[in-house]
Design a protein around this motif. Sequence first.
Motif, PDB file in Angstrom:
ATOM      1  N   ARG A   1      35.974  20.332-117.476  1.00  0.00           N
ATOM      2  CA  ARG A   1      35.579  20.183-118.877  1.00  0.00           C
ATOM      3  C   ARG A   1      36.726  19.495-119.613  1.00  0.00           C
ATOM      4  NH1 ARG A   1      32.003  19.017-120.834  1.00  0.00           N
ATOM      5  NH2 ARG A   1      31.588  19.144-123.051  1.00  0.00           N
ATOM      6  N   ILE A   2      36.400  18.441-120.331  1.00  0.00           N
ATOM      7  CA  ILE A   2      37.427  17.665-121.018  1.00  0.00           C
ATOM      8  C   ILE A   2      37.382  17.948-122.513  1.00  0.00           C
ATOM      9  CG2 ILE A   2      38.135  15.322-121.599  1.00  0.00           C
ATOM     10  CD1 ILE A   2      36.898  14.686-118.711  1.00  0.00           C
TER      11      ILE A   2
ATOM     12  N   LYS B   1      37.346  17.729-126.401  1.00  0.00           N
ATOM     13  CA  LYS B   1      36.938  16.651-127.287  1.00  0.00           C
ATOM     14  C   LYS B   1      38.146  15.965-127.918  1.00  0.00           C
ATOM     15  CE  LYS B   1      33.822  15.174-130.781  1.00  0.00           C
ATOM     16  NZ  LYS B   1      32.511  15.275-131.392  1.00  0.00           N
TER      17      LYS B   1
ATOM     18  N   ILE C   1      39.398  13.039-126.006  1.00  0.00           N
ATOM     19  CA  ILE C   1      38.657  11.782-126.192  1.00  0.00           C
ATOM     20  C   ILE C   1      39.137  11.074-127.462  1.00  0.00           C
ATOM     21  CG2 ILE C   1      36.372  10.745-126.403  1.00  0.00           C
ATOM     22  CD1 ILE C   1      37.077  12.250-123.737  1.00  0.00           C
ATOM     23  N   THR C   2      39.289  11.844-128.524  1.00  0.00           N
ATOM     24  CA  THR C   2      39.789  11.277-129.775  1.00  0.00           C
ATOM     25  C   THR C   2      41.157  10.634-129.558  1.00  0.00           C
ATOM     26  OG1 THR C   2      38.593  12.930-131.043  1.00  0.00           O
ATOM     27  CG2 THR C   2      40.450  11.861-132.140  1.00  0.00           C
TER      28      THR C   2
ATOM     29  N   SER D   1      41.192   7.264-127.767  1.00  0.00           N
ATOM     30  CA  SER D   1      40.886   6.163-128.690  1.00  0.00           C
ATOM     31  C   SER D   1      42.128   5.764-129.476  1.00  0.00           C
ATOM     32  CB  SER D   1      39.758   6.600-129.628  1.00  0.00           C
ATOM     33  OG  SER D   1      39.437   5.583-130.543  1.00  0.00           O
ATOM     34  N   ILE D   2      42.908   6.756-129.875  1.00  0.00           N
ATOM     35  CA  ILE D   2      44.137   6.472-130.629  1.00  0.00           C
ATOM     36  C   ILE D   2      45.173   5.786-129.727  1.00  0.00           C
ATOM     37  CG2 ILE D   2      46.061   7.553-131.863  1.00  0.00           C
ATOM     38  CD1 ILE D   2      43.958   9.762-132.665  1.00  0.00           C
TER      39      ILE D   2
ATOM     40  N   PHE E   1      41.341  11.701-115.996  1.00  0.00           N
ATOM     41  CA  PHE E   1      40.483  10.584-115.551  1.00  0.00           C
ATOM     42  C   PHE E   1      41.037   9.792-114.379  1.00  0.00           C
ATOM     43  CE2 PHE E   1      39.466  11.453-119.965  1.00  0.00           C
ATOM     44  CZ  PHE E   1      38.092  11.589-119.889  1.00  0.00           C
TER      45      PHE E   1
ATOM     46  N   ILE F   1      36.598   4.323-119.838  1.00  0.00           N
ATOM     47  CA  ILE F   1      36.358   5.757-120.039  1.00  0.00           C
ATOM     48  C   ILE F   1      35.519   5.984-121.296  1.00  0.00           C
ATOM     49  CG2 ILE F   1      37.456   7.962-120.615  1.00  0.00           C
ATOM     50  CD1 ILE F   1      39.937   6.865-118.982  1.00  0.00           C
ATOM     51  N   LEU F   2      35.887   5.293-122.370  1.00  0.00           N
ATOM     52  CA  LEU F   2      35.205   5.495-123.655  1.00  0.00           C
ATOM     53  C   LEU F   2      33.871   4.751-123.713  1.00  0.00           C
ATOM     54  CD1 LEU F   2      38.246   5.178-126.109  1.00  0.00           C
ATOM     55  CD2 LEU F   2      37.140   7.272-125.306  1.00  0.00           C
ATOM     56  N   ALA F   3      33.576   3.982-122.682  1.00  0.00           N
ATOM     57  CA  ALA F   3      32.341   3.189-122.637  1.00  0.00           C
ATOM     58  C   ALA F   3      32.307   2.157-123.761  1.00  0.00           C
ATOM     59  CB  ALA F   3      31.100   4.093-122.683  1.00  0.00           C
ATOM     60  N   VAL F   4      33.471   1.629-124.091  1.00  0.00           N
ATOM     61  CA  VAL F   4      33.512   0.540-125.073  1.00  0.00           C
ATOM     62  C   VAL F   4      33.870  -0.792-124.390  1.00  0.00           C
ATOM     63  CG1 VAL F   4      33.935   1.931-127.112  1.00  0.00           C
ATOM     64  CG2 VAL F   4      35.875   1.152-125.751  1.00  0.00           C
TER      65      VAL F   4
ATOM     66  N   VAL G   1      37.451   5.364-134.266  1.00  0.00           N
ATOM     67  CA  VAL G   1      37.715   6.484-133.371  1.00  0.00           C
ATOM     68  C   VAL G   1      36.469   7.359-133.244  1.00  0.00           C
ATOM     69  CG1 VAL G   1      39.006   8.645-133.121  1.00  0.00           C
ATOM     70  CG2 VAL G   1      40.222   6.542-133.658  1.00  0.00           C
TER      71      VAL G   1
ATOM     72  N   ASP H   1      34.064   5.641-131.003  1.00  0.00           N
ATOM     73  CA  ASP H   1      34.482   5.734-129.601  1.00  0.00           C
ATOM     74  C   ASP H   1      34.110   7.086-129.003  1.00  0.00           C
ATOM     75  OD1 ASP H   1      35.509   3.189-129.771  1.00  0.00           O
ATOM     76  OD2 ASP H   1      37.615   3.785-129.730  1.00  0.00           O
ATOM     77  N   THR H   2      34.276   8.169-129.767  1.00  0.00           N
ATOM     78  CA  THR H   2      33.930   9.480-129.211  1.00  0.00           C
ATOM     79  C   THR H   2      32.411   9.570-129.015  1.00  0.00           C
ATOM     80  OG1 THR H   2      33.772  10.571-131.359  1.00  0.00           O
ATOM     81  CG2 THR H   2      35.911  10.578-130.315  1.00  0.00           C
TER      82      THR H   2
ATOM     83  N   TYR I   1      31.574   7.608-125.895  1.00  0.00           N
ATOM     84  CA  TYR I   1      31.999   8.387-124.726  1.00  0.00           C
ATOM     85  C   TYR I   1      30.928   9.406-124.368  1.00  0.00           C
ATOM     86  CZ  TYR I   1      34.271  11.887-121.870  1.00  0.00           C
ATOM     87  OH  TYR I   1      34.552  12.769-120.858  1.00  0.00           O
TER      88      TYR I   1
ATOM     89  N   HIS J   1      28.806   9.677-121.038  1.00  0.00           N
ATOM     90  CA  HIS J   1      29.103  10.736-120.077  1.00  0.00           C
ATOM     91  C   HIS J   1      28.168  11.930-120.161  1.00  0.00           C
ATOM     92  CE1 HIS J   1      32.828   8.399-119.946  1.00  0.00           C
ATOM     93  NE2 HIS J   1      33.073   8.958-118.796  1.00  0.00           N
TER      94      HIS J   1
END
Lengths: 213, 213
Positions: free
Chosen positions: A6-7, A9, A12-13, A16-17, A56, A78-81, B198, B201-202, B205, B209
């Motif tokens: 479990r990652i 949240k 993830i933020t 992005s930063i 990851f 990872i961020l799917a961007v 940001v 991006d979350t 993600y 996922h």
Amino acid sequence: MGKSNRIPKATITRLSIYYRQLELLEFDGYRMVSSEKLAWLCQVNPAQVRKDLGYFGEFGVRGVGYDVIDLQAQIKKILAVNREWNFAIVGIGNLGSALLEHQNFPARGFNCVAAFDNDPLKIGKPTAAGLSIRDIEELEEAVKELNIEIGFITTPATAAQSVADRFIMANVNAIVNFSPTRIIVPDCCLVENIDFTVKLDTLTYELHHELGI
Amino acid sequence: MGKSNRIPKATITRLSIYYRQLELLEFDGYRMVSSEKLAWLCQVNPAQVRKDLGYFGEFGVRGVGYDVIDLQAQIKKILAVNREWNFAIVGIGNLGSALLEHQNFPARGFNCVAAFDNDPLKIGKPTAAGLSIRDIEELEEAVKELNIEIGFITTPATAAQSVADRFIMANVNAIVNFSPTRIIVPDCCLVENIDFTVKLDTLTYELHHELGI
DNA sequence: CATTGTGAACTCATTCACAGCG
DNA sequence: CGCTGTGAATGAGTTCACAATG
């Protein structure tokens, strides 16, 4: 390799930063960066950076650090961007209009493909970005036609829930809610709230209680 | 009575959200509300609501619930929004202009009293809200003159740090940073970041996922 | 007697500390 | 040798469960 624990949240933020700072580092000519330096730029703990990335994969080189360009590519994936996303805005007031023209979105692969309102005086009007404001009643068909994947809500609080319901009905299950209220959605729908006044309230709380103002 | 234990920042954020929902409850004619109902409206756990409020006092009536009007007043006092606050915006692009005219701010006691830019083409131009865009060079004197307590940064990322430095130099130690970068400030300065990309991006993600898109 | 207020249990997130390795 | 990767330790925040009470 990437463990599917479990990652958090917050991780993830932060990814992005990190990505934002890596862009700036690349611009400044850096080829490698240590977790310590990246952490300082993002104002977090170095171990946090390594742990976040560690969820990851193993992206660094021991004794050296992380490749600035490669790490950007990894985080984008990872961020799917590492692809483009289409979004639509509902509620074309001051904020909605500003977001329509916001340069940061297309620059990062987020394309606004439609703008909606329910005000007859606004419907049909062209936007600066070259779209024409559409009737909210056309939402469902536009979603199919334009492949809208994300919905922005920039209406007053009183309209937010009904717009959210429409997005969900139209099969848009990712919403960015800029209105100063919480919307209630089924589990299949993702929501990010961006509530300016909540941020201001936390600031005034701290001003008062921490700085004594 | 209000214990001055360390209070989680998330608690403060939620207090603000509770307040929004209490406004709507009052509007809908409710006089009392249980922690269960308020929690549902805010999508949190009922014990969370009680614990959050418990940090500051005993505001409820056992067996009955909370007085909708009284609880609003209590939360306003806690958040220090039972008074007005003056803020200034630096960077009058699309977003800055929209915030200048944003109705939610004055409605909640946040008054924009000055707008700044460094673009000679913008300086001197009037805003819709009746202000005139000032040269960023005038920031220090304006802060004193107008009692500016909070600074909004709506510039591009590259200018954000230098604007933050100016605010701090001018003794504005609460900043809302809308630019897509992190600014570095001394401990005496409070910062809230509102970074749209940001949040996007979350969302992507999770779309990728969790929903497999 | 329904609902609050809260200590205790639990879950989740961050940081430490050092082994592993280029 | 320096910095990453990570298990273990710590710390923070949430939820439970129930005693307290208007």
